[in-house]
Design a protein around this motif. Structure first.
Motif, PDB file in Angstrom:
ATOM      1  N   PHE A  42       0.584  -1.207  -0.292  1.00  0.00           N
ATOM      2  CA  PHE A  42      -0.287   0.304  -0.223  1.00  0.00           C
ATOM      3  C   PHE A  42       0.631   1.497  -0.122  1.00  0.00           C
ATOM      4  N   GLU A  43       1.737   1.364   0.673  1.00  0.00           N
ATOM      5  CA  GLU A  43       2.721   2.543   0.943  1.00  0.00           C
ATOM      6  C   GLU A  43       3.296   2.211  -0.740  1.00  0.00           C
ATOM      7  N   SER A  44       3.464   1.485  -1.843  1.00  0.00           N
ATOM      8  CA  SER A  44       3.703   1.124  -2.858  1.00  0.00           C
ATOM      9  C   SER A  44       2.735   2.523  -3.706  1.00  0.00           C
ATOM     10  N   LEU A  45       1.536   1.187  -3.701  1.00  0.00           N
ATOM     11  CA  LEU A  45       0.414   1.701  -4.410  1.00  0.00           C
ATOM     12  C   LEU A  45       0.798   3.392  -4.487  1.00  0.00           C
ATOM     13  N   ALA A  75      -6.262   3.963  -7.199  1.00  0.00           N
ATOM     14  CA  ALA A  75      -6.781   3.743  -5.603  1.00  0.00           C
ATOM     15  C   ALA A  75      -6.742   2.316  -6.011  1.00  0.00           C
ATOM     16  N   ALA A  76      -6.628   2.579  -4.418  1.00  0.00           N
ATOM     17  CA  ALA A  76      -6.324   0.780  -3.690  1.00  0.00           C
ATOM     18  C   ALA A  76      -7.156   0.276  -2.896  1.00  0.00           C
ATOM     19  N   HIS A  77      -7.778  -0.602  -2.581  1.00  0.00           N
ATOM     20  CA  HIS A  77      -8.299  -0.904  -1.537  1.00  0.00           C
ATOM     21  C   HIS A  77      -8.440  -2.961  -1.479  1.00  0.00           C
ATOM     22  N   ILE A  78      -8.836  -3.169  -0.361  1.00  0.00           N
ATOM     23  CA  ILE A  78      -9.331  -4.743   0.073  1.00  0.00           C
ATOM     24  C   ILE A  78     -10.060  -5.030  -0.028  1.00  0.00           C
ATOM     25  N   ARG A  79     -10.821  -5.847  -0.810  1.00  0.00           N
ATOM     26  CA  ARG A  79     -11.900  -6.462  -1.143  1.00  0.00           C
ATOM     27  C   ARG A  79     -11.796  -8.214  -0.649  1.00  0.00           C
TER      28      ARG A  79
END
Length: 88
Positions: free
Chosen positions: A48-51, A58-62
């Protein structure tokens, strides 16, 4: 809105070797404790730090119904319907 998807898999397989006198599953796979408590969280934090360094994404956990012990899906998406930042 039109939507496209593509998958990318990065799989970790945990393995451990034991001496012949090992009693087996009686310890409830205690050897995975360090992975769950320290290594996996560190890897997710780094991902997540890289993203976050890519602001157009945008990034999230699914969760698709599997246990987080078995699978963590990270959705990385880009919305081309939003204005894009100007670049020189």
């Amino acid at each position: 809105m039109y939507r496209e998807e593509q998958s990318f898999t990065l799989r970790f397989s945990l393995e451990a070797s034991f001496p012949d006198n090992y009693d087996g599953d009686e310890d409830q796979r205690a050897w995975t404790g360090e992975w769950e408590a320290r290594i996996k969280p560190d890897i997710l934090k780094m991902v997540f730090e890289s993203l976050r360094r890519h602001p157009n994404w945008a990034a999230h956990i699914r969760n698709r119904g599997k246990s987080a012990l078995d699978e963590i899906e990270i959705v990385v998406e880009r919305d081309f319907g939003k204005p894009q930042p100007f670049k020189i």
